[in-house]
Design a protein around this motif. Sequence first.
Motif, PDB file in Angstrom:
ATOM      1  N   TYR A  98      20.476 -35.830   1.295  1.00 38.80           N
ATOM      2  CA  TYR A  98      21.928 -35.889   1.122  1.00 38.80           C
ATOM      3  C   TYR A  98      22.653 -35.624   2.441  1.00 38.80           C
ATOM      4  CZ  TYR A  98      26.557 -34.939  -0.802  1.00 38.80           C
ATOM      5  OH  TYR A  98      27.904 -34.963  -1.076  1.00 38.80           O
ATOM      6  N   PHE A  99      22.235 -34.526   3.128  1.00 37.71           N
ATOM      7  CA  PHE A  99      22.893 -34.166   4.385  1.00 37.71           C
ATOM      8  C   PHE A  99      22.233 -34.838   5.586  1.00 37.71           C
ATOM      9  CE2 PHE A  99      23.653 -30.381   1.681  1.00 37.71           C
ATOM     10  CZ  PHE A  99      25.031 -30.379   1.691  1.00 37.71           C
ATOM     11  N   GLY A 100      20.984 -35.261   5.418  1.00 33.33           N
ATOM     12  CA  GLY A 100      20.177 -35.701   6.550  1.00 33.33           C
ATOM     13  C   GLY A 100      19.328 -34.531   7.008  1.00 33.33           C
ATOM     14  N   ALA A 101      18.087 -34.788   7.408  1.00 37.22           N
ATOM     15  CA  ALA A 101      17.163 -33.705   7.757  1.00 37.22           C
ATOM     16  C   ALA A 101      17.719 -32.816   8.865  1.00 37.22           C
ATOM     17  CB  ALA A 101      15.815 -34.296   8.167  1.00 37.22           C
ATOM     18  N   ALA A 102      18.320 -33.430   9.901  1.00 39.71           N
ATOM     19  CA  ALA A 102      18.842 -32.653  11.029  1.00 39.71           C
ATOM     20  C   ALA A 102      20.003 -31.761  10.597  1.00 39.71           C
ATOM     21  CB  ALA A 102      19.285 -33.589  12.154  1.00 39.71           C
ATOM     22  N   ASN A 103      20.913 -32.298   9.785  1.00 32.31           N
ATOM     23  CA  ASN A 103      22.056 -31.509   9.315  1.00 32.31           C
ATOM     24  C   ASN A 103      21.612 -30.387   8.389  1.00 32.31           C
ATOM     25  OD1 ASN A 103      24.023 -32.948  10.716  1.00 32.31           O
ATOM     26  ND2 ASN A 103      24.246 -34.464   9.083  1.00 32.31           N
ATOM     27  N   PHE A 104      20.659 -30.687   7.529  1.00 34.57           N
ATOM     28  CA  PHE A 104      20.172 -29.641   6.624  1.00 34.57           C
ATOM     29  C   PHE A 104      19.505 -28.516   7.408  1.00 34.57           C
ATOM     30  CE2 PHE A 104      17.126 -27.657   3.745  1.00 34.57           C
ATOM     31  CZ  PHE A 104      17.924 -27.414   2.637  1.00 34.57           C
ATOM     32  N   LYS A 105      18.785 -28.881   8.463  1.00 38.14           N
ATOM     33  CA  LYS A 105      18.153 -27.863   9.298  1.00 38.14           C
ATOM     34  C   LYS A 105      19.196 -26.980   9.962  1.00 38.14           C
ATOM     35  CE  LYS A 105      14.574 -27.253  12.807  1.00 38.14           C
ATOM     36  NZ  LYS A 105      13.572 -27.941  13.657  1.00 38.14           N
ATOM     37  N   ARG A 106      20.309 -27.605  10.425  1.00 43.58           N
ATOM     38  CA  ARG A 106      21.382 -26.812  11.034  1.00 43.58           C
ATOM     39  C   ARG A 106      21.993 -25.847  10.009  1.00 43.58           C
ATOM     40  NH1 ARG A 106      22.274 -31.478  14.404  1.00 43.58           N
ATOM     41  NH2 ARG A 106      23.472 -32.547  12.785  1.00 43.58           N
ATOM     42  N   LEU A 107      22.142 -26.298   8.774  1.00 47.26           N
ATOM     43  CA  LEU A 107      22.648 -25.415   7.726  1.00 47.26           C
ATOM     44  C   LEU A 107      21.701 -24.237   7.507  1.00 47.26           C
ATOM     45  CD1 LEU A 107      23.878 -28.030   5.078  1.00 47.26           C
ATOM     46  CD2 LEU A 107      25.317 -26.459   6.398  1.00 47.26           C
ATOM     47  N   ALA A 108      20.403 -24.522   7.523  1.00 50.16           N
ATOM     48  CA  ALA A 108      19.412 -23.463   7.322  1.00 50.16           C
ATOM     49  C   ALA A 108      19.422 -22.471   8.477  1.00 50.16           C
ATOM     50  CB  ALA A 108      18.026 -24.084   7.153  1.00 50.16           C
ATOM     51  N   ILE A 109      19.612 -22.977   9.709  1.00 50.83           N
ATOM     52  CA  ILE A 109      19.693 -22.091  10.879  1.00 50.83           C
ATOM     53  C   ILE A 109      20.931 -21.204  10.779  1.00 50.83           C
ATOM     54  CG2 ILE A 109      20.074 -22.046  13.372  1.00 50.83           C
ATOM     55  CD1 ILE A 109      18.329 -24.559  13.552  1.00 50.83           C
ATOM     56  N   THR A 110      22.047 -21.793  10.355  1.00 49.43           N
ATOM     57  CA  THR A 110      23.274 -21.010  10.165  1.00 49.43           C
ATOM     58  C   THR A 110      23.063 -19.931   9.112  1.00 49.43           C
ATOM     59  OG1 THR A 110      24.626 -22.934  10.759  1.00 49.43           O
ATOM     60  CG2 THR A 110      25.722 -21.154   9.553  1.00 49.43           C
ATOM     61  N   LYS A 111      22.397 -20.287   8.010  1.00 48.42           N
ATOM     62  CA  LYS A 111      22.101 -19.297   6.966  1.00 48.42           C
ATOM     63  C   LYS A 111      21.218 -18.190   7.536  1.00 48.42           C
ATOM     64  CE  LYS A 111      21.273 -17.453   2.857  1.00 48.42           C
ATOM     65  NZ  LYS A 111      20.529 -18.138   1.803  1.00 48.42           N
ATOM     66  N   GLY A 112      20.266 -18.572   8.409  1.00 47.05           N
ATOM     67  CA  GLY A 112      19.371 -17.582   9.004  1.00 47.05           C
ATOM     68  C   GLY A 112      20.100 -16.611   9.914  1.00 47.05           C
ATOM     69  N   LYS A 113      21.111 -17.096  10.626  1.00 50.99           N
ATOM     70  CA  LYS A 113      21.882 -16.220  11.523  1.00 50.99           C
ATOM     71  C   LYS A 113      22.801 -15.301  10.728  1.00 50.99           C
ATOM     72  CE  LYS A 113      21.934 -19.394  15.490  1.00 50.99           C
ATOM     73  NZ  LYS A 113      22.782 -20.249  16.346  1.00 50.99           N
ATOM     74  N   ALA A 114      23.436 -15.838   9.688  1.00 50.42           N
ATOM     75  CA  ALA A 114      24.392 -15.045   8.906  1.00 50.42           C
ATOM     76  C   ALA A 114      23.694 -14.086   7.951  1.00 50.42           C
ATOM     77  CB  ALA A 114      25.307 -15.990   8.121  1.00 50.42           C
ATOM     78  N   ASP A 115      22.527 -14.492   7.468  1.00 50.36           N
ATOM     79  CA  ASP A 115      21.834 -13.676   6.461  1.00 50.36           C
ATOM     80  C   ASP A 115      20.328 -13.749   6.717  1.00 50.36           C
ATOM     81  OD1 ASP A 115      21.169 -12.211   4.216  1.00 50.36           O
ATOM     82  OD2 ASP A 115      21.414 -13.896   2.823  1.00 50.36           O
TER      83      ASP A 115
END
Length: 203
Positions: free
Chosen positions: A160-177
């Motif tokens: 849905y987001f694209g693999a690269a975009n989804f990975k960026r979302l996961a990295i953001t989640k990792g930094k915030a939480d």
Amino acid sequence: MAVRAARALALVFCVIFSYAPAPSTASAGDFLKCLSAAVPSQLVFTQSSPSFTSVLVSSIRNPRFFTPATVRPLCIVTPTNASHVQAAVLCGRRNSVRLRVRSGGHDYEGLSYRSTRPEEFAVVDLANLRSVRVNRGDATAWVDSGATVGELGKVWGERYFGAANFKRLAITKGKADPGDYFRNEQSIPPLVPRKGHRQALIS
């Protein structure tokens, strides 16, 4: 008279079919022997195993149903293919040991790993059977029973987001939480190592 006889007969059937005696120590031992002959030993965790408790609590969501008084399973079977599941079912049937299956779905009542009464039972934990396979050409998907909604969401999210975009979302989640404190089965997994997590959701 016929009504009384019918009621008495119904009562007898209720008593017979509601009575399910717990397996004896002998049958429990035979069950474990049966498992050892069909399932690799590293996939079976008995109560004496050092990893028994960590495997048991690995997916428990509601600590209310995991207390010192909670009835623990005789063992936990962690199959890696369908033949191990079949073997556990056959061994349980032959030795009158109940099986409880723990999949990747929600279980806030704890019914997949505990018993509400004293009895010997075993848990079949499907955590190792968690792959998600998508065939775009056929417009079909195959989801193993051990997969969580979050893991299914990862596959969907990458498309849905694209693999690269989804990975960026996961990295953001990792930094915030980074500790994944705000976690549920539907959430995006953080792209950081998590201590005690049995399998990384993103590689």
